[in-house]
Design an enzyme around this catalytic site. Structure first.
Site, PDB file in Angstrom:
ATOM      1  N   SER A 147       0.827  -1.199   0.000  1.00 34.56           N
ATOM      2  CA  SER A 147       0.000   0.000   0.000  1.00 34.56           C
ATOM      3  C   SER A 147       0.865   1.255   0.000  1.00 34.56           C
ATOM      4  O   SER A 147       1.655   1.464  -0.898  1.00 34.56           O
ATOM      5  CB  SER A 147      -0.966  -0.032   1.192  1.00 34.56           C
ATOM      6  N   ASP A 304      -2.304   6.158  -3.958  1.00 40.74           N
ATOM      7  CA  ASP A 304      -1.150   5.432  -3.430  1.00 40.74           C
ATOM      8  C   ASP A 304      -0.794   4.311  -4.416  1.00 40.74           C
ATOM      9  O   ASP A 304      -1.484   4.114  -5.422  1.00 40.74           O
ATOM     10  CB  ASP A 304      -1.428   4.908  -2.022  1.00 40.74           C
ATOM     11  N   ASP A 306      -1.072   1.062  -4.757  1.00 41.99           N
ATOM     12  CA  ASP A 306      -2.023   0.030  -5.184  1.00 41.99           C
ATOM     13  C   ASP A 306      -3.402   0.601  -5.473  1.00 41.99           C
ATOM     14  O   ASP A 306      -4.366  -0.146  -5.655  1.00 41.99           O
ATOM     15  CB  ASP A 306      -2.101  -1.109  -4.162  1.00 41.99           C
ATOM     16  N   ASP A 308      -5.762   2.142  -3.821  1.00 43.85           N
ATOM     17  CA  ASP A 308      -6.948   2.005  -2.982  1.00 43.85           C
ATOM     18  C   ASP A 308      -7.167   3.227  -2.087  1.00 43.85           C
ATOM     19  O   ASP A 308      -8.187   3.340  -1.423  1.00 43.85           O
ATOM     20  CB  ASP A 308      -6.911   0.713  -2.151  1.00 43.85           C
TER      21      ASP A 308
END
Length: 572
Positions: A147, A304, A306, A308
């Site tokens: 993340s 960010d 990834d 999400d």
């Protein structure tokens, strides 16, 4: 087993590659480094594991990935062998160093256990992985990502067949199964060639991308906004997975003036322009704001790695760039959705967490909508969505958010989704601009209408073995010597989520908390100030969350400073 003995086992093991043994040999004279790498196994928690990359039991590497995946395979087969093998697992990964290798290793362990894997052809976002679990009908999902953690990290998250990260009873079952893998010899592994020949490794990509994008487009609230095509947006994926889906979705819903930050456009796990690719940090917007000034845009959005989480920078009425925090963006979205979406269900629910702003309660109440609170972690919001659909709970999901910049519009995913949120924030910004307003002006209107609320967070990093022990000690002391007064105000409510109890000192009552056990302690003062202590589940940190309210912006800022200082002095 002592850490030196573990180190020597790895150094002499036939399961460790020669190149990785060289890394271990390079630290043979550094006892402290050996201890940090081998004093414990990298914790596999209820959502997976995350840690610094390197060779050792307390590091992220392909060997720990194999161990975790063998544990997951053992658990899946024990729950329902037929479903595990028929339905399989879908695997995605982001741009982080090691992600390609780790995801392939996970797939090959599953294949060796007779469980089919659907592996994405290249990097994909975490929300698309969540979507893919239900779209493909798999029994589980895995995403390899850390993340928004610093560059040296990587991680591994597990999802169940509802598309959400694992919760009970599966969470503790998987954790226990991973712990029970004691030896490398227990881990099954086959080659990529054999896995493909047996039909146990299937590569997926474009077809799922198309379905994901088409599903997201259904969440548009106002498609026809005057000036939409000319509305200027600056966007950055911060070297991560967001570029392709975000550029595509914004274009397909009618935004034709989207400028992507060139220096941050391509995936790069070294994050060369930011180092710490976290949209909560205003520093990551530096290049985006420079581009926005050149192009005349009044909003910058960043995901960010990834994709999400999403953060934004907008211009206020004085032309100054400001950075609305996760709570503020959540409030803006709650107001925009409830004021503009058609056919809001009467039993609709906004879902947020116990550390998010209490202002959401008053904003939702003005629209006759109830707010539900969960523990920190979007998996608990995903769990509520499932419970609504199965009628375990009465209600219908409208919107969910966390203070940590995570939001979900729609139920296509069961995790926070920055792709759909980027689309709706762009729509919201264009909608307000068409009316002569702006995101900054609308945020101020909310405060003027409902009162001034402010949230703050103090995160203290405590790395390594000593840090973990100190965090444990702090939480123990807070429970044993809970403050009775902070900043001149009495503590009237104590919520201990580990003991699952709420003590109301004012009303002299005790009641059970209907939430899972968690190492979280929350204090509520007589003036409705909230203070929450919580060790991070993904980083070596302890976090303190603060929430205050007052009659004006000046007062609320002063109050926040006093409350934070008062509490931190008590800790010292």
């Amino acid at each position: 087993m002592g850490f030196i003995k573990k180190y020597e086992e790895w150094l002499n093991s036939s399961f460790i590659d020669d190149i990785d043994k060289k890394e271990l040999e390079s630290i043979k004279d550094n006892k402290k480094e050996i201890e940090e790498r081998f004093y414990t196994d990298l914790a596999f928690g209820t959502g997976g594991m995350r840690g610094i990359r390197g060779i050792g039991t307390n590091r992220m590497n392909k060997y720990m990935i194999r161990k975790a995946t063998q544990g997951l395979a053992n658990y899946m087969l024990s729950v329902n062998e037929k479903e595990a093998k028929e339905k399989g697992v879908v695997i995605a990964y982001d741009c982080r160093i090691g992600s390609v290798e780790y995801s392939l290793n996970a797939a090959l362990v599953l294949a060796a256990n007779g469980i089919k894997s659907y592996l994405f052809e290249s990097l994909r976002s975490t929300p698309e992985l969540s979507f893919a679990v239900r779209e493909l009908g798999t029994q589980a999902g895995i995403v390899v990502t850390a993340s928004h953690n610093p560059v040296e990290y990587n991680g591994y998250k597990v999802y169940w067949n509802d598309g959400a990260q694992i919760v009970e009873p599966h969470a503790s079952g998987v954790v226990e199964a991973v712990k029970n893998v004691k030896d490398f010899g227990e881990i099954k592994l086959i080659s990529e060639k054999e896995a493909k020949e047996k039909g146990l490794l299937v590569i997926v990509g474009k077809e799922l991308d198309d379905k994901y994008i088409e599903t997201i487009k259904k969440e548009v609230i106002n498609m026809d906004i005057p000036g939409k095509e000319e509305f200027k947006i600056v966007y950055s994926p911060l070297h991560g997975t967001g570029r392709r889906p975000v550029q595509r979705i914004l274009d397909e819903v009618g935004f034709k003036n989207v400028y992507t930050v060139k220096e941050q456009e391509e995936p790069d796990g070294t994050f060369p322009t930011v180092g710490y690719a976290n949209p909560e940090d205003p520093a990551v917007f530096k290049l985006g704001i420079k581009l926005a000034e050149e192009k005349g845009a009044e909003i910058v959005m960043a995901n960010d790695p990834d994709a999400d989480r999403i953060g934004i920078a907008v211009k206020d009425e004085n032309g100054k760039w400001i950075y609305p925090n996760g709570n503020q963006v959540g409030l803006l979205l709650v107001e925009y959705i409830l004021a503009n979406r058609k056919n809001i269900p009467t039993n609709g629910k906004i879902i947020t967490t116990v550390v998010s702003t209490p202002m959401v309660d008053v904003v939702a109440k003005a629209h006759n909508i109830e707010v539900m609170k969960t523990l920190t972690g979007f998996k608990f919001i995903g769990e509520k969505i499932r419970q609504f659909e199965t009628k375990e709970l009465d209600g219908e999901y409208i919107f969910g958010f966390e203070e940590s910049y995570g939001y979900l519009i729609g139920t296509h995913a069961r995790d926070k989704d920055a792709v759909v949120t980027t689309m709706i924030i762009a729509e919201m910004a264009a909608f307000y601009a068409a009316k002569g307003s702006s995101i900054a002006k609308e945020l101020k209107k909310l405060y003027e209408k409902f009162g001034w609320y402010k949230e703050g967070i103090k995160a203290i990093t405590m790395s390594g073995k000593e840090g973990a022990e100190k965090i444990t000690s702090i939480m123990t002391k807070l429970r044993e010597n809970t403050p009775t007064e902070i900043n001149g105000k009495k503590v009237v409510i104590l919520r201990d989520f580990d003991k699952q109890i709420e003590i109301n000192k004012k009303e002299k009552t005790e009641k059970a908390l209907e939430l899972p056990k968690s190492n979280v302690l929350q204090l509520v003062l007589e003036d409705n100030t909230y203070i929450t202590a919580r060790p991070s589940g993904t980083e070596p940190k302890i976090k303190y969350y603060f929430g205050v309210n007052a009659a004006s912006e000046e007062e609320v800022n002063k109050k926040m400073e006093k409350v934070m200082n008062s509490f931190l002095e008590l800790l010292d």
